[in-house]
Design a protein around this motif. Sequence first.
Motif, PDB file in Angstrom:
ATOM      1  N   HIS A  69       0.831  -1.201   0.000  1.00 14.06           N
ATOM      2  CA  HIS A  69       0.000   0.000   0.000  1.00 14.06           C
ATOM      3  C   HIS A  69       0.865   1.250   0.000  1.00 14.06           C
ATOM      4  CE1 HIS A  69      -4.156   1.531   0.588  1.00 14.06           C
ATOM      5  NE2 HIS A  69      -3.505   2.620   0.949  1.00 14.06           N
TER       6      HIS A  69
ATOM      7  N   ASN B  90      -2.386  -0.541  -3.923  1.00 14.90           N
ATOM      8  CA  ASN B  90      -3.380  -1.099  -3.003  1.00 14.90           C
ATOM      9  C   ASN B  90      -3.549  -2.573  -3.327  1.00 14.90           C
ATOM     10  OD1 ASN B  90      -5.727  -1.940  -1.644  1.00 14.90           O
ATOM     11  ND2 ASN B  90      -6.655   0.081  -1.749  1.00 14.90           N
TER      12      ASN B  90
ATOM     13  N   SER C 194      -5.116  -4.799  -1.362  1.00 15.21           N
ATOM     14  CA  SER C 194      -6.141  -5.359  -0.475  1.00 15.21           C
ATOM     15  C   SER C 194      -6.736  -6.642  -1.036  1.00 15.21           C
ATOM     16  CB  SER C 194      -7.255  -4.332  -0.244  1.00 15.21           C
ATOM     17  OG  SER C 194      -6.769  -3.182   0.396  1.00 15.21           O
TER      18      SER C 194
ATOM     19  N   PRO D 248      -9.415   2.853   3.422  1.00 13.56           N
ATOM     20  CA  PRO D 248      -8.282   3.461   2.711  1.00 13.56           C
ATOM     21  C   PRO D 248      -8.667   4.641   1.819  1.00 13.56           C
ATOM     22  CG  PRO D 248      -8.207   1.062   2.549  1.00 13.56           C
ATOM     23  CD  PRO D 248      -9.531   1.412   3.156  1.00 13.56           C
TER      24      PRO D 248
ATOM     25  N   PHE E 176      -6.360   4.046  -6.958  1.00 13.99           N
ATOM     26  CA  PHE E 176      -5.583   2.855  -6.614  1.00 13.99           C
ATOM     27  C   PHE E 176      -5.333   1.931  -7.800  1.00 13.99           C
ATOM     28  CE2 PHE E 176      -7.515   3.701  -2.313  1.00 13.99           C
ATOM     29  CZ  PHE E 176      -6.318   4.037  -1.702  1.00 13.99           C
TER      30      PHE E 176
END
Length: 654
Positions: free
Chosen positions: A165, A223, A225, A288, A296
């Motif tokens: 990130h 990112n 995630s 985020p 992102f």
Amino acid sequence: MSLPKHHLELLAPARDVTIAREAILHGADAVYIGGPSFGARHNAENSVADIAELVKFAHLFHARVFVTLNTILHDDELEAARTLIHQLYEIGVDALIVQDMGIMELDIPPIEIHASTQTDIRTLERAKFLDKAGFSQLVLARELNLQEIRAIYDEVDSTLEFFIHGALCVAFSGQCNISHAQTGRSANRGDCSQACRLPYQVTDLDGRIVAHDKHVLSMKDNNQSGNLEALIDAGIRSFKIEGRYKDMGYVKNITAHYRTLLDEIIERRPQFARASSGRVAFSFTPDPEQNFNREFTDYFVGGRRDDIGAFDTPKNPGLSIGHVAKVGDKWVELHTDSPATVLNNGDGLCYYTLQKDLAGLAINRAEHVGEGVWRVYPKDPLAGCKDLRAGTPLNRNRDMSWMRLLDKSSSERRIGVWLRLNETAEGFALTLTDEDGHAVTATARHAKEPARDAAKAEASLREHLGKFGATHFAPAGIALELAQPWFIPASCLNALRRDAVAALEAARAAAYRRPQRAQAVEPPAIYPEDTLSYLANVYNHKARDFYAKHGVRVVAAAYESHEETGDVSLMITRHCVRYSLSLCPKQAKGVTGVQGTLRAAPLTLINGSEKLTLRFDCKACEMHVVGKLKPAIAKRSVPLAFYKTGANPAGAQG
């Protein structure tokens, strides 16, 4: 190996020790922080004394502290670096993150050494070499995909670390000299001018404009995630958040976000475990999107994509909030997308002008005038808000209610303990056993007085024993092993608990063992190449000795030595401007009428008086940004060179 293979480490950044403590309280298993010097981030230095206090706090949770020592050093800095390393080792720092190979040749204590992303670990051969050269943890290049990561994991013993990130440098880390060439400020020495965030006009060989005022070297923010589980399966064990310049709110929010995601994975896959102790409870829901971001991307983890760039603006475009309904002389009326949306004094709003520039306004006063309707009075005159008119979509890129939420205490981290109260000949004993198996016992002399109400006495015992207050422990279970119900006053129970907690904190500190430095193989591993250019960033004789020991015959000086004065690659990147603009020959393959008409000819970047050439290595699928050292920069004095380019390393002295 720095970590057991079943441990998953969440590694958070810290500009200072206060932020580092909050990172740990929000779930970080480790933090990385700059020391008083050589940390590759100006204005992010911390004293050895402050780091010593951080180490004590982190080790309570068996969390680790890494100190960045990741600039390249010239010869007159080596002794200061060596002294600092000894100081950091003495206060208990767990590891150093380094770029300069000269550090490996210094007389330093057996502290663990991690290879910084600045060491440019983008190939299996490079990773295997560093693994054998004494590095315990490797920070892989951000540009690698899952298959490349797995190939490295299968061949090395070092723990693999990966950025998940934050901001993305467009260059392979350690392979960008644009800042030094244009301004004399070296990214490899912690002072990048960020030329990659500037707007450029892109022209072809015939001078035709391909793109106008686009930030073609500016990447969206990283990112991962959605890729954490795939990264785990590929071999990543340390998950790194970028941001040693970022504020407290960013570190709290992003650390909490990834702590939540990793804990969900660990819950489903019990073969993995957290790399530190304690459970975290947040007073907010991590998001985020609320922090500064350029939108992102997951970059190259899943393969090459054409939407990784933030070409319109390097600023934070924020989240859609509604549109302009009316514009008055001193106010703007807007309709929100959701009636539940609340605007605050101090919020930041932004929008795109007709030229696709991002413009913004700060709210001085916000008035709710109807359902989903707000009238806002900007701090600055509306005359400066170009192209703001009815129908203009609006985003919010600063939410004061969110910022105030994170300005407060926003998490608790507590280590689970089991309590056992039993009798002694002279009173009572309380044993605490924590989730890591550390056990301590505290005793108190006190007369045994039978309880008048057994049920009430037991409830009182459990209540007072379980009050851990401002400590970092929480009761996981309470066992009362008593011959009969006794009345024990709260003062006695509180003293027992306090003494036991103090003993447990001391026991945890005494039991903590930091990993020792990995041993380099003998005889020394041979480096994959026998000749190194300026891109190896060799700036001192110890680094040169390191490479000579590993079989390199010719070593050029780092770009900062000003020996490369002609046109050279100032940046190497996997990002391709041609690909992002749909001008890549590979994209035309199989397209009728287009195939064969596109060539990967050079392009030119122009920003004011600055010109850079883009050259394309299609076989490697890389782009080189070519330029030369400005004459004014070349004339500046540099540290006395200890050798000339191309000199034989065997002749080095010292």
